[in-house]
Design a protein around this motif. Structure first.
Motif, PDB file in Angstrom:
ATOM      1  N   GLY A 142       6.463  -1.166   7.894  1.00 19.08           N
ATOM      2  CA  GLY A 142       5.239  -2.390   7.724  1.00 19.08           C
ATOM      3  C   GLY A 142       5.231  -2.714   6.422  1.00 19.08           C
ATOM      4  N   LEU A 143       6.810  -3.389   5.575  1.00 17.37           N
ATOM      5  CA  LEU A 143       6.843  -3.481   4.492  1.00 17.37           C
ATOM      6  C   LEU A 143       7.600  -4.996   4.473  1.00 17.37           C
ATOM      7  CD1 LEU A 143       6.147  -0.518   1.548  1.00 17.37           C
ATOM      8  CD2 LEU A 143       4.430  -2.007   2.470  1.00 17.37           C
ATOM      9  N   ILE A 144       7.846  -5.702   4.226  1.00 19.10           N
ATOM     10  CA  ILE A 144       8.298  -6.979   3.768  1.00 19.10           C
ATOM     11  C   ILE A 144       8.788  -7.438   2.600  1.00 19.10           C
ATOM     12  CG2 ILE A 144       9.284  -9.491   4.659  1.00 19.10           C
ATOM     13  CD1 ILE A 144       6.962  -9.619   6.945  1.00 19.10           C
ATOM     14  N   LEU A 145      10.380  -7.474   2.767  1.00 15.53           N
ATOM     15  CA  LEU A 145      10.555  -7.579   0.980  1.00 15.53           C
ATOM     16  C   LEU A 145      11.004  -9.501   1.077  1.00 15.53           C
ATOM     17  CD1 LEU A 145      13.996  -5.486   0.741  1.00 15.53           C
ATOM     18  CD2 LEU A 145      11.578  -5.255  -0.253  1.00 15.53           C
ATOM     19  N   GLN A 146      10.149  -9.427  -0.674  1.00 15.06           N
ATOM     20  CA  GLN A 146      10.092 -10.978  -0.424  1.00 15.06           C
ATOM     21  C   GLN A 146      10.883 -11.358  -1.500  1.00 15.06           C
ATOM     22  OE1 GLN A 146       8.937 -11.844  -3.951  1.00 15.06           O
ATOM     23  NE2 GLN A 146       8.306 -14.231  -3.897  1.00 15.06           N
ATOM     24  N   ASN A 147      11.055 -10.707  -2.298  1.00 18.71           N
ATOM     25  CA  ASN A 147      13.057 -10.732  -3.996  1.00 18.71           C
ATOM     26  C   ASN A 147      13.171  -9.301  -3.643  1.00 18.71           C
ATOM     27  OD1 ASN A 147      14.136 -11.476  -5.616  1.00 18.71           O
ATOM     28  ND2 ASN A 147      12.483 -11.524  -7.426  1.00 18.71           N
ATOM     29  N   PHE A 148      14.462  -9.638  -4.067  1.00 18.41           N
ATOM     30  CA  PHE A 148      15.092  -8.024  -4.225  1.00 18.41           C
ATOM     31  C   PHE A 148      16.739  -8.508  -5.133  1.00 18.41           C
ATOM     32  CE2 PHE A 148      18.600  -5.269  -3.325  1.00 18.41           C
ATOM     33  CZ  PHE A 148      18.305  -3.864  -3.559  1.00 18.41           C
ATOM     34  N   GLN A 149      16.200  -7.108  -6.421  1.00 14.54           N
ATOM     35  CA  GLN A 149      17.138  -7.782  -7.539  1.00 14.54           C
ATOM     36  C   GLN A 149      18.235  -6.900  -7.953  1.00 14.54           C
ATOM     37  OE1 GLN A 149      15.410  -9.567 -10.852  1.00 14.54           O
ATOM     38  NE2 GLN A 149      15.040 -12.010  -9.687  1.00 14.54           N
ATOM     39  N   ILE A 150      19.104  -6.974  -8.383  1.00 14.57           N
ATOM     40  CA  ILE A 150      19.899  -5.568  -8.528  1.00 14.57           C
ATOM     41  C   ILE A 150      20.713  -5.471  -9.759  1.00 14.57           C
ATOM     42  CG2 ILE A 150      21.340  -5.479  -6.598  1.00 14.57           C
ATOM     43  CD1 ILE A 150      21.352  -2.926  -6.764  1.00 14.57           C
ATOM     44  N   ILE A 202      21.461   2.715 -12.515  1.00 18.00           N
ATOM     45  CA  ILE A 202      21.505   1.395 -10.941  1.00 18.00           C
ATOM     46  C   ILE A 202      19.038   1.010 -11.429  1.00 18.00           C
ATOM     47  CG2 ILE A 202      20.733   0.657  -9.024  1.00 18.00           C
ATOM     48  CD1 ILE A 202      23.222   2.648  -8.506  1.00 18.00           C
ATOM     49  N   ASN A 203      19.165  -0.472 -11.783  1.00 17.71           N
ATOM     50  CA  ASN A 203      17.889  -0.667 -11.921  1.00 17.71           C
ATOM     51  C   ASN A 203      17.858  -1.790 -10.471  1.00 17.71           C
ATOM     52  OD1 ASN A 203      17.789   0.291 -14.416  1.00 17.71           O
ATOM     53  ND2 ASN A 203      18.875  -1.232 -15.484  1.00 17.71           N
ATOM     54  N   ILE A 204      16.432  -1.319 -10.109  1.00 13.57           N
ATOM     55  CA  ILE A 204      16.510  -2.219  -8.629  1.00 13.57           C
ATOM     56  C   ILE A 204      14.929  -3.106  -8.831  1.00 13.57           C
ATOM     57  CG2 ILE A 204      16.457  -2.223  -6.120  1.00 13.57           C
ATOM     58  CD1 ILE A 204      17.958   0.732  -6.207  1.00 13.57           C
ATOM     59  N   TYR A 205      14.750  -4.140  -8.319  1.00 14.35           N
ATOM     60  CA  TYR A 205      13.742  -4.795  -8.597  1.00 14.35           C
ATOM     61  C   TYR A 205      13.445  -5.287  -7.425  1.00 14.35           C
ATOM     62  CZ  TYR A 205       9.498  -8.688  -9.694  1.00 14.35           C
ATOM     63  OH  TYR A 205       8.742  -9.245  -8.608  1.00 14.35           O
ATOM     64  N   ILE A 206      11.764  -4.827  -6.459  1.00 17.75           N
ATOM     65  CA  ILE A 206      10.972  -4.899  -5.081  1.00 17.75           C
ATOM     66  C   ILE A 206      10.549  -6.031  -5.599  1.00 17.75           C
ATOM     67  CG2 ILE A 206      10.921  -4.031  -2.998  1.00 17.75           C
ATOM     68  CD1 ILE A 206      13.481  -2.001  -3.550  1.00 17.75           C
ATOM     69  N   ALA A 207       9.902  -7.029  -5.167  1.00 13.10           N
ATOM     70  CA  ALA A 207       8.659  -7.570  -4.620  1.00 13.10           C
ATOM     71  C   ALA A 207       8.657  -7.260  -2.827  1.00 13.10           C
ATOM     72  CB  ALA A 207       8.453  -9.193  -4.626  1.00 13.10           C
ATOM     73  N   PHE A 208       7.385  -6.613  -2.934  1.00 11.59           N
ATOM     74  CA  PHE A 208       7.543  -6.803  -0.671  1.00 11.59           C
ATOM     75  C   PHE A 208       5.932  -6.872  -0.769  1.00 11.59           C
ATOM     76  CE2 PHE A 208       5.445  -2.410  -3.120  1.00 11.59           C
ATOM     77  CZ  PHE A 208       4.419  -2.523  -2.540  1.00 11.59           C
ATOM     78  N   PHE A 209       5.509  -7.311   0.373  1.00 10.58           N
ATOM     79  CA  PHE A 209       3.954  -7.973   0.939  1.00 10.58           C
ATOM     80  C   PHE A 209       4.062  -6.905   2.082  1.00 10.58           C
ATOM     81  CE2 PHE A 209       1.663  -9.943   4.678  1.00 10.58           C
ATOM     82  CZ  PHE A 209       0.892 -10.667   3.998  1.00 10.58           C
ATOM     83  N   GLU A 210       2.262  -6.496   1.889  1.00 14.10           N
ATOM     84  CA  GLU A 210       2.274  -5.535   2.879  1.00 14.10           C
ATOM     85  C   GLU A 210       1.605  -6.337   4.148  1.00 14.10           C
ATOM     86  OE1 GLU A 210      -0.441  -1.631   3.521  1.00 14.10           O
ATOM     87  OE2 GLU A 210       0.183  -2.608   1.661  1.00 14.10           O
ATOM     88  N   GLN A 211       1.839  -5.697   5.171  1.00 17.42           N
ATOM     89  CA  GLN A 211       1.638  -5.901   6.633  1.00 17.42           C
ATOM     90  C   GLN A 211       0.668  -5.319   6.582  1.00 17.42           C
ATOM     91  OE1 GLN A 211       5.138  -6.288   8.574  1.00 17.42           O
ATOM     92  NE2 GLN A 211       5.111  -8.238   9.035  1.00 17.42           N
ATOM     93  N   LYS A 212      -0.851  -5.122   6.474  1.00 21.36           N
ATOM     94  CA  LYS A 212      -1.985  -4.524   6.490  1.00 21.36           C
ATOM     95  C   LYS A 212      -2.235  -4.563   8.012  1.00 21.36           C
ATOM     96  CE  LYS A 212      -4.021  -5.187   2.274  1.00 21.36           C
ATOM     97  NZ  LYS A 212      -5.268  -5.373   0.976  1.00 21.36           N
ATOM     98  N   TYR A 213      -2.260  -4.924   8.968  1.00 25.69           N
ATOM     99  CA  TYR A 213      -2.564  -4.251  10.640  1.00 25.69           C
ATOM    100  C   TYR A 213      -1.772  -4.242  11.350  1.00 25.69           C
ATOM    101  CZ  TYR A 213       1.044  -8.382  11.128  1.00 25.69           C
ATOM    102  OH  TYR A 213       2.479  -9.195  11.384  1.00 25.69           O
ATOM    103  N   LYS A 214      -0.390  -3.458   9.927  1.00 25.86           N
ATOM    104  CA  LYS A 214       0.649  -2.217  10.457  1.00 25.86           C
ATOM    105  C   LYS A 214       0.554  -1.229  10.083  1.00 25.86           C
ATOM    106  CE  LYS A 214       5.017  -3.237  11.958  1.00 25.86           C
ATOM    107  NZ  LYS A 214       6.338  -3.921  11.919  1.00 25.86           N
ATOM    108  N   THR A 215       0.123  -1.271   8.607  1.00 23.87           N
ATOM    109  CA  THR A 215       0.328   0.152   8.221  1.00 23.87           C
ATOM    110  C   THR A 215      -1.422   0.919   7.909  1.00 23.87           C
ATOM    111  OG1 THR A 215      -0.615  -0.904   5.996  1.00 23.87           O
ATOM    112  CG2 THR A 215       1.856  -1.411   6.089  1.00 23.87           C
ATOM    113  N   LYS A 216      -2.412  -0.336   8.612  1.00 21.63           N
ATOM    114  CA  LYS A 216      -3.280   0.512   9.042  1.00 21.63           C
ATOM    115  C   LYS A 216      -3.386   1.933  10.331  1.00 21.63           C
ATOM    116  CE  LYS A 216      -8.183  -0.786   9.502  1.00 21.63           C
ATOM    117  NZ  LYS A 216      -9.166  -2.253  10.496  1.00 21.63           N
TER     118      LYS A 216
END
Length: 289
Positions: free
Chosen positions: A53-61, A68-82
């Motif tokens: 239930g998480l959507i990637l907004q930004n992915f950098q590597i 390996i350095n990975i940066y992730i910005a994500f958005f949580e769909q709370k109606y799915k993870t609840k």
């Protein structure tokens, strides 16, 4: 011609463009290998996050011979993870402190679980002799922090009053946050496109209602002080509302100079697989300098 060109590739090499994949190669053959591996890592992490239930907004590597350095910005769909958190909460209290992380009950524990027990282990098998550093950012918490600053909270509440009829549905409650983040954060085209694709997968009809909701919401958000975009263009191709033939819907809001190299464009295309066939979704966002 601008509608058929990937805006990100079209602007590579410009001063206002930045490639999300960075690596130090020794020759051209090693460069293509690094690029292929980076695509595989992104697709793998994207599938794992979507499952929870998480959507990637930004992915950098960033990749070199040792780490390996990975940066992730994500958005949580709370109606799915609840539902996931509620099911795990029953098991959580009966476990020892060392095993509680196996049943996450909040977003922080969920990210620790994905990092320690899934992503880190699999990437170490894929890259045997490299250290993996994963850094994440929760856009839901960042959004709450930006709203609480200065007068943004008053603007946010006044804006929500215009969408009271939409707030009864948990999906639209979540989608309003997606639109706020799209307007206030850069590189948010992927977040908006993936959210639209998820809606088309779950809903057979009421597609015109969603487009009306997006148009009315974005028209009021783009002109606010916290907005960092100049315009948005959305094209959707598919059997809207279960029609026998595919149709094309285009939403143009604000200014979208697709062929101007000086403009900063965030672009993403997504596909929604439904019972009525596939829906092609493309999103262009023109960002302020």
């Amino acid at each position: 011609m601008g509608q058929k060109t990937n805006s990100l590739i079209f602007r590579l090499g410009q001063t206002n463009s930045e490639w999300n994949y960075k690596y130090s190669e020794k020759n051209s053959e090693e460069s293509s290998l690094f690029l292929l591996k980076n695509f595989e890592i992104q697709n793998y992490i994207d599938r794992i996050f979507k499952f929870y239930g998480l959507i990637l907004q930004n992915f950098q590597i960033e990749q070199n011979s040792n780490s390996i350095n990975i940066y992730i910005a994500f958005f949580e769909q709370k109606y799915k993870t609840k539902k996931l958190y509620l099911d795990n909460f029953k098991k959580h209290n009966h476990l020892k402190s060392s095993n509680k992380i196996l049943y996450p009950i909040n977003s922080k524990q969920l990210i620790l679980f994905l990092n320690n027990y899934i992503i880190n282990i699999c990437l170490k098998l894929y890259f045997k002799n490299k250290t993996i550093n994963l850094k994440t950012q929760n856009l839901n918490k960042k959004f709450e922090n930006t709203i609480n600053k200065n007068n943004n909270k008053l603007i946010y509440k006044k804006t929500l009053q215009n969408f009271k009829r939409f707030l009864k549905d948990p999906f639209f409650q979540n989608f309003i946050q997606v639109l706020f983040i799209t307007v206030s954060q850069k590189n948010s085209s992927k977040l908006l496109a993936e959210s639209l694709a998820y809606y088309f997968q779950k809903s057979k009809k009421k597609h015109n209602f969603l487009l009306f909701f997006i148009k009315t919401t974005l028209n009021k958000l783009i002109n606010n002080n916290f907005s960092k975009i100049l315009g948005i263009k959305i094209t959707i191709v598919g059997r809207l509302n279960g029609a026998p033939r595919a149709k094309k819907k285009i939403l143009n809001l604000g200014v979208i100079p697709l062929q101007s190299l000086k403009s900063s464009i965030s672009y993403h295309n997504s596909v929604a697989y439904t019972q009525n066939g596939t829906f092609g979704i493309k999103v262009w966002i023109c960002e302020k300098d």
